[in-house]
Scaffold this motif. Sequence first.
Motif, PDB file in Angstrom:
ATOM      1  N   CYS A 217      -5.060  -0.441   6.153  1.00 27.14           N
ATOM      2  CA  CYS A 217      -6.388  -0.905   6.574  1.00 27.14           C
ATOM      3  C   CYS A 217      -7.174  -1.384   5.358  1.00 27.14           C
ATOM      4  CB  CYS A 217      -7.137   0.234   7.266  1.00 27.14           C
ATOM      5  SG  CYS A 217      -8.815  -0.207   7.720  1.00 27.14           S
ATOM      6  N   CYS A 220     -10.599   1.084   5.202  1.00 15.82           N
ATOM      7  CA  CYS A 220     -10.594   2.501   4.817  1.00 15.82           C
ATOM      8  C   CYS A 220      -9.343   2.916   4.050  1.00 15.82           C
ATOM      9  CB  CYS A 220     -10.762   3.388   6.049  1.00 15.82           C
ATOM     10  SG  CYS A 220      -9.284   3.471   7.079  1.00 15.82           S
ATOM     11  N   HIS A 222      -6.374   3.504   5.245  1.00 12.57           N
ATOM     12  CA  HIS A 222      -5.417   4.243   6.070  1.00 12.57           C
ATOM     13  C   HIS A 222      -4.145   3.407   6.247  1.00 12.57           C
ATOM     14  CE1 HIS A 222      -3.927   6.977   9.067  1.00 12.57           C
ATOM     15  NE2 HIS A 222      -3.949   6.071  10.023  1.00 12.57           N
ATOM     16  N   CYS A 236      -6.907  -0.392  13.068  1.00  7.93           N
ATOM     17  CA  CYS A 236      -6.773   0.831  12.287  1.00  7.93           C
ATOM     18  C   CYS A 236      -6.943   2.060  13.177  1.00  7.93           C
ATOM     19  CB  CYS A 236      -7.810   0.849  11.162  1.00  7.93           C
ATOM     20  SG  CYS A 236      -7.773   2.377  10.200  1.00  7.93           S
ATOM     21  N   CYS A 239     -10.207   4.242  11.391  1.00  6.20           N
ATOM     22  CA  CYS A 239     -11.611   3.803  11.440  1.00  6.20           C
ATOM     23  C   CYS A 239     -11.870   2.770  12.532  1.00  6.20           C
ATOM     24  CB  CYS A 239     -12.052   3.239  10.081  1.00  6.20           C
ATOM     25  SG  CYS A 239     -11.418   1.589   9.725  1.00  6.20           S
ATOM     26  N   HIS A 241     -11.088  -0.341  12.595  1.00  3.83           N
ATOM     27  CA  HIS A 241     -11.208  -1.723  12.127  1.00  3.83           C
ATOM     28  C   HIS A 241     -10.152  -2.596  12.787  1.00  3.83           C
ATOM     29  CE1 HIS A 241     -11.518  -5.191   9.558  1.00  3.83           C
ATOM     30  NE2 HIS A 241     -10.290  -5.023   9.091  1.00  3.83           N
TER      31      HIS A 241
HETATM   32 ZN   LIG Z   1      -9.385   1.838   8.624  1.00  2.74          ZN
END
Ligand SMILES: [Zn+2]
Length: 284
Positions: A217, A220, A222, A236, A239, A241
């Motif tokens: 991501c 963030c 991740h 994601c 978060c 996204h």
């Molecule tokens: Zn994220």
Amino acid sequence: MAPDSVIRMSRYRLLPTPDQEVGLVEHCAHARFVWNLACEQQAHWRPGRASAPGYLQQARQLTEARAEFGWLRAGSVTVQQQALRDFAQAMRNFFGGTHRRPSWRRAGRQEGFRQVAVQPEHIQRLNRKVGRVWVPKVGWVRFRCSRDLIRVEDLDIRGMTRSARGTLEQPGRGVRQKAGLNRGILANAWGGLVARLEHKAPGRVEKIHPAYTSQTCSVCGHCTPDNRESQAVFRCGACGHQANADVNAARTIAAGRVVTARGALQPPGGAVNREPQSDTCLLG
Ligand SMILES: [Zn+2]
């Protein structure tokens, strides 16, 4: 100096006051004068004559020249001696066959001087964005800590073309020839673009290994294969996204959120926090 030119300390942009800028430009002029003098002595050397003066002899000549010329004496002897050392290294590179013969430096082009082995206490971090470096005769000159990095995906060009071309014994190995050729052309164009970028922005191009960039991501950090909802869509799991998968991968690369090609783990903004090790001032 041209109004649009930028003074850099190695990879960092210097922020000199107008007075300091005059001092830096003078250092450049002195370094150029000394370099060109050394160049001229080399040019006059012909086989059969005594060898052109080496560094030690030139250093003595520099002392004499400083005694004679007030404007040279007013400059930094460290800067001027370094120009001689750089020239001696350039000649060694030339005789070693790795570089072309050092050439005459013209004003306004390839301007620069070097300060090497800068003492740690002569480089200071003032805050997150600005540091300062001690330059002889000029004083503390501020510089911007961020490096304006250009990050590019580090494509394995050789690997790509090899798999497409195959070997003489195993031509193509099942790779469709046209697709392989197209990939090769794309990879070569990419390699050429990166090489040109590195030429135009020396020290500022960072190659990012593409591993996991498509699963990471860009917001963030991740990282999991589950983040890829489909070939085209990135979502994601941490978060939320959501973006086009290619756009997200490009942003991840731009943020430097991955392992660099050099193998070091590269946290976001990590390059900014690296201590400056610089020693070169360049105009241009
Ligand atoms: Zn994220």
